[in-house]
Design an enzyme around this catalytic site. Structure first.
Site, PDB file in Angstrom:
ATOM      1  N   GLU A  14       5.574  -0.211  12.815  1.00 19.31           N
ATOM      2  CA  GLU A  14       4.892   1.030  13.194  1.00 19.31           C
ATOM      3  C   GLU A  14       3.413   0.687  13.296  1.00 19.31           C
ATOM      4  O   GLU A  14       2.676   0.754  12.318  1.00 19.31           O
ATOM      5  CB  GLU A  14       5.106   2.136  12.155  1.00 19.31           C
ATOM      6  CG  GLU A  14       4.564   3.452  12.682  1.00 19.31           C
ATOM      7  CD  GLU A  14       4.254   4.498  11.618  1.00 19.31           C
ATOM      8  OE1 GLU A  14       4.025   5.649  11.985  1.00 19.31           O
ATOM      9  OE2 GLU A  14       4.209   4.156  10.423  1.00 19.31           O
ATOM     10  N   ASP A  71       7.314   0.616   7.963  1.00 15.51           N
ATOM     11  CA  ASP A  71       6.562   1.867   8.017  1.00 15.51           C
ATOM     12  C   ASP A  71       5.078   1.628   7.704  1.00 15.51           C
ATOM     13  O   ASP A  71       4.748   0.904   6.754  1.00 15.51           O
ATOM     14  CB  ASP A  71       7.164   2.815   6.970  1.00 15.51           C
ATOM     15  CG  ASP A  71       6.514   4.187   6.973  1.00 15.51           C
ATOM     16  OD1 ASP A  71       6.584   4.847   8.006  1.00 15.51           O
ATOM     17  OD2 ASP A  71       5.956   4.579   5.928  1.00 15.51           O
TER      18      ASP A  71
HETATM   19  C1  GLC Z   1       5.055   6.819   8.977  1.00 16.77           C
HETATM   20  C2  GLC Z   1       6.293   7.621   9.293  1.00 16.77           C
HETATM   21  C3  GLC Z   1       6.012   9.050   8.987  1.00 16.77           C
HETATM   22  C4  GLC Z   1       5.682   9.156   7.507  1.00 16.77           C
HETATM   23  C5  GLC Z   1       4.547   8.216   7.123  1.00 16.77           C
HETATM   24  C6  GLC Z   1       4.432   8.059   5.656  1.00 16.77           C
HETATM   25  O1  GLC Z   1       3.991   7.192   9.768  1.00 16.77           O
HETATM   26  O2  GLC Z   1       6.698   7.425  10.610  1.00 16.77           O
HETATM   27  O3  GLC Z   1       7.077   9.886   9.324  1.00 16.77           O
HETATM   28  O4  GLC Z   1       5.353  10.469   7.195  1.00 16.77           O
HETATM   29  O5  GLC Z   1       4.746   6.930   7.633  1.00 16.77           O
HETATM   30  O6  GLC Z   1       5.462   7.275   5.147  1.00 16.77           O
END
Ligand code: GLC
Ligand code: CA
Length: 564
Positions: free
Chosen positions: A291, A230
């Site tokens: 991500e 993440d």
């Molecule tokens: C990433 C996740 C999102 C979350 C953020 C904070 O972007 O995909 O859903 O709110 O991280 O952890």
């Protein structure tokens, strides 16, 4: 006698059919290091997938009960967004214990059962590792905030303010407001890139690194096949806390200045951590998905690591930003990512963005367009990551009243930013109450389209979006050119139809996608590649090929085997 002959024949037929059915497609049979190149991934938002105990919130047993569905669909790995204990301020992205399951989703025993049932079906499990921050209720943070000399003080980022009531610098949180929160217990500020309930870990502290690396070992031992990491770009901050430059005048949806996150994102130290995580992943034949929101492919490229020793699958979000049915723009994007140093990773939807069904749909031909988009990203060279519900044409259903909003950014940003509830609504399983998601009250409302767009109804309709996904995925799994072939664009000056070849050894497949509202005829430019014809493998509507000429209805799809 005739009866006996017939039954022997029937037995043989049944046996033959079973043999065909049991013959595993290459992807599930392939083991070894590169399994993730051949696998189709599927993101599950556990709150919204399937509720087994009627509390209105999906859970792990719910997922287990749907494994046969996922197998049939053609899914090889599921990525479950965070299901660890959490106060659920950010619906699991605020973790208070990395080595357990939130009671609302089940128990570790439920997880083990999910893992073993998945394994029986050759479906791998990917967990979501929230690396940048914990919950403010994590024992590490509770200790950290308790005093300036606590054992975990330096596990987070604490600083004095600039002056009374003034945060240490101008950094703003991605979720609105200052990224610093004053804590009266110790009279210092702590840093949070996201919500204040999500304090950033201090990755410069080796003890943090070790503890977090151990989390991955814990789950690998429990049979997990990898992690989706993440928000990786937020791991490190400039230790001097230099103010971020202001990009342009104006305000964000949250009323903050528009900053360039120059000093609090994408610091080079991120790559040391990724290499460390990868080393452990390699010991377990596991995959790391990232991500990775990037400005361009050059930046995306860095996440593979020099010598491909960081993320195997950094998500190419640039693809999601094309946002219109433009062959020219897709061509450009695809060519760029194909020239990257690692394996492309395609997504068209996820739990943070408007569903592809609405981003590309024109409101009238959304189902056809959903099929077109599936045919595109599921036949490209690279690994696709699907988002639950995409395969049945689920639409985005944002809240219409502020008081209904669940996602906190929708409340702080209302009405400019309505939050992410719209893309997180319950999975639509059938036409019964609550779309078969729960017997209780669903945590988010079920979109009205559930009556037509649900798994049960679409399974019976050969023309459905669901059937389309199943067929493309079956083809993908069985066709070496679609799995391993290179990507070769053809007819590149056509502004309405996107066509490309996937060539592998002396075989090849052509994919022809009509992105226009009108029927199109294309003379495919096959000869320079040593082919003269395309024999239909699969198409929508009345798409047909005559030699190398293909006719497509509006938004039509044609996939053909190349012939000499
Ligand atoms: C990433 C996740 C999102 C979350 C953020 C904070 O972007 O995909 O859903 O709110 O991280 O952890
Ligand atoms: Ca439940």
């Amino acid at each position: 006698m005739r009866g006996m002959v017939l039954s022997v024949f029937l037995i043989a037929l049944v046996a033959a059919t079973c043999a065909v059915a049991q013959k595993k497609p290459p992807t599930s049979a392939v083991e070894g290091r590169d399994w993730w190149k051949r696998a189709v991934f599927y993101e599950i938002y556990p709150r919204s997938f399937s509720d087994s105990n009627g509390d209105g919130i999906g859970d792990l047993n719910g997922i287990t009960s749907k494994l046969d569905y996922l197998k049939e669909l053609g899914v090889d790995a599921i990525w479950i967004t965070p299901c660890f204990p959490s106060p659920q301020v950010d619906f699991g992205y605020d973790v208070s214990d990395y080595e357990n399951i939130d009671p609302m989703y089940g128990t570790l025993a439920d997880f083990d059962r999910l893992a073993s049932e998945a394994k029986k079906r050759n479906i791998r499990i990917i967990l979501d590792f929230v690396v940048n921050h914990t919950s403010d209720q994590h024992p590490w943070f509770l200790d950290s905030r308790s005093s300036r000399t606590s054992a975990h003080r330096d596990w987070y980022i604490w600083r004095d303010g600039k002056g009374p009531g003034q945060p240490p610098n101008n950094w703003v949180s991605g979720f609105g407001g200052s990224a610093w929160k004053f804590d009266p217990t110790t009279n210092q500020y702590y840093y949070h890139y996201f919500y204040a309930q999500q304090p950033d870990l201090n990755w410069r502290n080796p003890a943090v690194q070790e503890a977090m690396f151990d989390v991955t070992r814990f789950w690998y031992k429990r049979g997990v096949a990898g992690f989706r990491l993440d928000a990786v770009d937020t791991l490190f901050e400039d230790p001097n806390l230099t103010d971020n430059p202001i990009l342009r005048p104006g305000k964000t949806a949250f009323g903050d200045p528009i900053e360039q996150n120059k000093y609090n994102t994408k610091l080079p130290e991120v790559h040391d951590v990724l290499r460390g995580l990868r080393k452990i992943a390699d010991e377990h034949d596991a995959v790391l998905i990232g991500e990775t929101w990037t400005a361009d492919v050059a930046e995306l490229n860095q996440y593979y690591g020099e010598g491909n020793n960081e993320l195997q699958l950094p998500m190419d979000f640039l693809f999601t930003m094309v946002n219109k049915l433009s062959p020219a723009e897709f061509r450009k994007q695809i060519a760029e990512v194909n020239a990257a140093s690692g394996w492309p990773t395609f997504v068209i939807s996820n739990h943070d963005i408007v569903r592809s069904y609405d981003r590309y749909g024109d409101g009238k031909h959304n189902d056809q367009i959903a099929k077109l988009m599936a045919a595109l990203y599921l036949t490209l060279r690279g690994t696709p990551i699907m988002y639950y519900g995409e395969e049945i044409g689920m639409k985005t259903t944002p809240p219409t009243r502020k008081e209904d909003v669940q996602d906190p950014i929708g409340r702080t940003g209302w009405p400019k930013e309505k939050g992410r509830d719209g893309e997180r609504t319950p999975m639509q399983w059938n036409g019964s109450a609550n779309a078969g998601f729960t017997t209780g009250k669903p945590w988010l409302p079920v979109p009205s389209t559930y009556e037509t767009h649900n798994v049960a109804a679409e399974s019976k309709n050969p023309d459905s979006v669901l059937h389309f996904y199943e067929r493309v995925l079956r083809l993908r799994h069985a066709n070496p050119a679609l799995l391993y072939g290179n990507y070769t664009p053809i007819n590149e000056d056509n502004l309405k139809v996107l066509s490309y070849l996937r060539l592998y050894r002396n075989r090849g497949v052509v994919v022809v996608l009509n992105m226009a509202t009108t029927p199109q005829k294309v003379a495919l430019d096959l000869e320079p590649h040593g082919f003269t014809s395309a024999k239909k493998l699969f198409s929508t509507g009345i798409s047909a090929a005559h030699g190398s000429e293909v006719s497509l209805p509006p938004y039509g799809v044609f996939i053909g085997e190349l012939g000499k």
